[in-house]
Design a protein around this motif. Sequence first.
Motif, mmCIF file in Angstrom:
data_model
loop_
_atom_site.group_PDB
_atom_site.id
_atom_site.type_symbol
_atom_site.label_atom_id
_atom_site.label_comp_id
_atom_site.label_asym_id
_atom_site.label_seq_id
_atom_site.Cartn_x
_atom_site.Cartn_y
_atom_site.Cartn_z
ATOM 1 N N GLY A 130 0.797 -1.228 0.000
ATOM 2 C CA GLY A 130 0.000 0.000 0.000
ATOM 3 C C GLY A 130 0.831 1.279 0.000
ATOM 4 O O GLY A 130 0.283 2.381 0.039
ATOM 5 N N GLY A 171 2.898 2.531 -2.351
ATOM 6 C CA GLY A 171 2.830 3.276 -3.615
ATOM 7 C C GLY A 171 1.587 4.161 -3.624
ATOM 8 O O GLY A 171 1.644 5.347 -3.969
ATOM 9 N N LYS A 172 0.477 3.580 -3.193
ATOM 10 C CA LYS A 172 -0.786 4.320 -3.174
ATOM 11 C C LYS A 172 -0.741 5.455 -2.146
ATOM 12 O O LYS A 172 -1.160 6.577 -2.417
ATOM 13 C CB LYS A 172 -1.917 3.348 -2.842
ATOM 14 C CG LYS A 172 -3.260 3.791 -3.283
ATOM 15 C CD LYS A 172 -4.216 2.620 -3.236
ATOM 16 C CE LYS A 172 -5.478 2.953 -3.966
ATOM 17 N NZ LYS A 172 -6.330 1.768 -4.119
ATOM 18 N N ASN A 177 3.210 -2.677 -18.163
ATOM 19 C CA ASN A 177 3.462 -2.477 -16.734
ATOM 20 C C ASN A 177 2.148 -2.602 -15.948
ATOM 21 O O ASN A 177 1.565 -1.624 -15.485
ATOM 22 C CB ASN A 177 4.114 -1.106 -16.509
ATOM 23 C CG ASN A 177 4.724 -0.971 -15.122
ATOM 24 O OD1 ASN A 177 4.444 -1.775 -14.241
ATOM 25 N ND2 ASN A 177 5.542 0.048 -14.938
HETATM 26 C C1 LIG Z 1 4.108 0.649 -9.412
HETATM 27 C C2 LIG Z 1 4.621 0.661 -7.970
HETATM 28 C C3 LIG Z 1 5.105 2.084 -7.638
HETATM 29 C C4 LIG Z 1 3.445 0.311 -7.035
HETATM 30 O O1 LIG Z 1 3.882 0.439 -5.682
HETATM 31 P P1 LIG Z 1 3.330 -0.530 -4.515
HETATM 32 O O2 LIG Z 1 3.749 0.066 -3.228
HETATM 33 O O3 LIG Z 1 3.764 -1.923 -4.775
HETATM 34 O O4 LIG Z 1 1.754 -0.419 -4.738
HETATM 35 P P2 LIG Z 1 0.623 -0.580 -3.616
HETATM 36 O O5 LIG Z 1 0.991 -1.705 -2.693
HETATM 37 O O6 LIG Z 1 0.355 0.745 -3.013
HETATM 38 O O7 LIG Z 1 -0.624 -1.019 -4.485
HETATM 39 C C5 LIG Z 1 -1.367 -0.051 -5.183
HETATM 40 C C6 LIG Z 1 -2.313 -0.717 -6.170
HETATM 41 O O8 LIG Z 1 -1.545 -1.400 -7.161
HETATM 42 C C7 LIG Z 1 -2.165 -2.652 -7.444
HETATM 43 N N1 LIG Z 1 -1.277 -3.736 -7.013
HETATM 44 C C8 LIG Z 1 -0.198 -3.655 -6.190
HETATM 45 N N2 LIG Z 1 0.393 -4.872 -6.072
HETATM 46 C C9 LIG Z 1 -0.318 -5.691 -6.858
HETATM 47 C C10 LIG Z 1 -0.198 -7.083 -7.196
HETATM 48 N N3 LIG Z 1 0.780 -7.860 -6.700
HETATM 49 N N4 LIG Z 1 -1.083 -7.601 -8.066
HETATM 50 C C11 LIG Z 1 -2.073 -6.825 -8.597
HETATM 51 N N5 LIG Z 1 -2.236 -5.515 -8.317
HETATM 52 C C12 LIG Z 1 -1.371 -4.982 -7.464
HETATM 53 C C13 LIG Z 1 -3.481 -2.671 -6.708
HETATM 54 O O9 LIG Z 1 -4.454 -2.080 -7.539
HETATM 55 C C14 LIG Z 1 -3.195 -1.778 -5.533
HETATM 56 O O10 LIG Z 1 -4.340 -1.114 -5.045
HETATM 57 P P3 LIG Z 1 -5.294 -1.848 -3.983
HETATM 58 O O11 LIG Z 1 -4.389 -2.446 -2.944
HETATM 59 O O12 LIG Z 1 -6.160 -0.738 -3.451
HETATM 60 O O13 LIG Z 1 -6.030 -2.881 -4.753
HETATM 61 C C15 LIG Z 1 5.759 -0.361 -7.745
HETATM 62 O O14 LIG Z 1 5.309 -1.618 -8.198
HETATM 63 C C16 LIG Z 1 7.057 -0.022 -8.443
HETATM 64 O O15 LIG Z 1 7.912 0.671 -7.897
HETATM 65 N N6 LIG Z 1 7.246 -0.524 -9.686
HETATM 66 C C17 LIG Z 1 8.493 -0.271 -10.455
HETATM 67 C C18 LIG Z 1 8.547 1.132 -10.985
HETATM 68 C C19 LIG Z 1 7.395 1.425 -11.916
HETATM 69 O O16 LIG Z 1 7.007 0.589 -12.705
HETATM 70 N N7 LIG Z 1 6.866 2.656 -11.832
HETATM 71 C C20 LIG Z 1 5.785 3.117 -12.692
HETATM 72 C C21 LIG Z 1 6.326 3.582 -13.989
HETATM 73 S S1 LIG Z 1 5.094 4.397 -14.958
#
Ligand SMILES: CC(C)(COP(=O)(O)OP(=O)(O)OC[C@H]1O[C@@H](n2cnc3c(N)ncnc32)[C@H](O)[C@@H]1OP(=O)(O)O)[C@@H](O)C(=O)NCCC(=O)NCCS
Length: 155
Positions: A92, A94-95, A121
């Motif tokens: 959570g 990222g959110k 992505n």
């Molecule tokens: C994209 C990123 C920032 C998300 O960060 P995170 O802290 O893992 O995300 P969160 O745990 O806050 O999850 C946010 C939402 O993403 C989705 N999500 C997160 N993990 C998920 C998983 N394993 N499977 C499906 N959906 C997922 C869900 O919709 C979730 O919302 P919800 O919990 O209300 O359903 C992270 O994966 C990251 O750093 N990725 C690499 C960099 C990148 O790709 N950046 C974006 C470039 S445009």
Amino acid sequence: MSLFIYNVSLYTICIPDIEQILLLDKYFMDLGYEDRFVLWDKEDFIYYLSRRDVIFTVLKKEKIVGFCLSVINFDESELYKIVVDKSFRGKGLGKFMMLYHLGSLKFKGIKISFLEVSSKNELAISLYASMGYELVNIRKNYYGTDDALVMRKFL
Ligand SMILES: CC(C)(COP(=O)(O)OP(=O)(O)OC[C@H]1O[C@@H](n2cnc3c(N)ncnc32)[C@H](O)[C@@H]1OP(=O)(O)O)[C@@H](O)C(=O)NCCC(=O)NCCS
């Protein structure tokens, strides 16, 4: 253990912080993107941190575990980067960081946030969709063989 979240500028950040941000940014490479699209060097980050039209948010425990940044253009903004440390993903954060970041933009009078994301992505796309971003355009083959999705959210 406490977690801090705040907006930073070149005046509030130190060189070790920038080194940690650089390391986090390298995670993009896991996705197989080409360097020229996403990987910034230290000077790039220093440049963006020094700009007044940039909101740069970091999440910090003992070290920086996530960051995002948007560039402002009048009452619109574009999210250039968002990264959470691999071992902190899916909790959570990222959110949480996006909510804080978008709140800061709104506080500055920004009305719209745009972003661009690779169509492959899926994690990032589901994060953006869960935050109310909608698809407004597709840039074909923008990332080599991947399309870029342009998404928008009214703040
Ligand atoms: C994209 C990123 C920032 C998300 O960060 P995170 O802290 O893992 O995300 P969160 O745990 O806050 O999850 C946010 C939402 O993403 C989705 N999500 C997160 N993990 C998920 C998983 N394993 N499977 C499906 N959906 C997922 C869900 O919709 C979730 O919302 P919800 O919990 O209300 O359903 C992270 O994966 C990251 O750093 N990725 C690499 C960099 C990148 O790709 N950046 C974006 C470039 S445009």
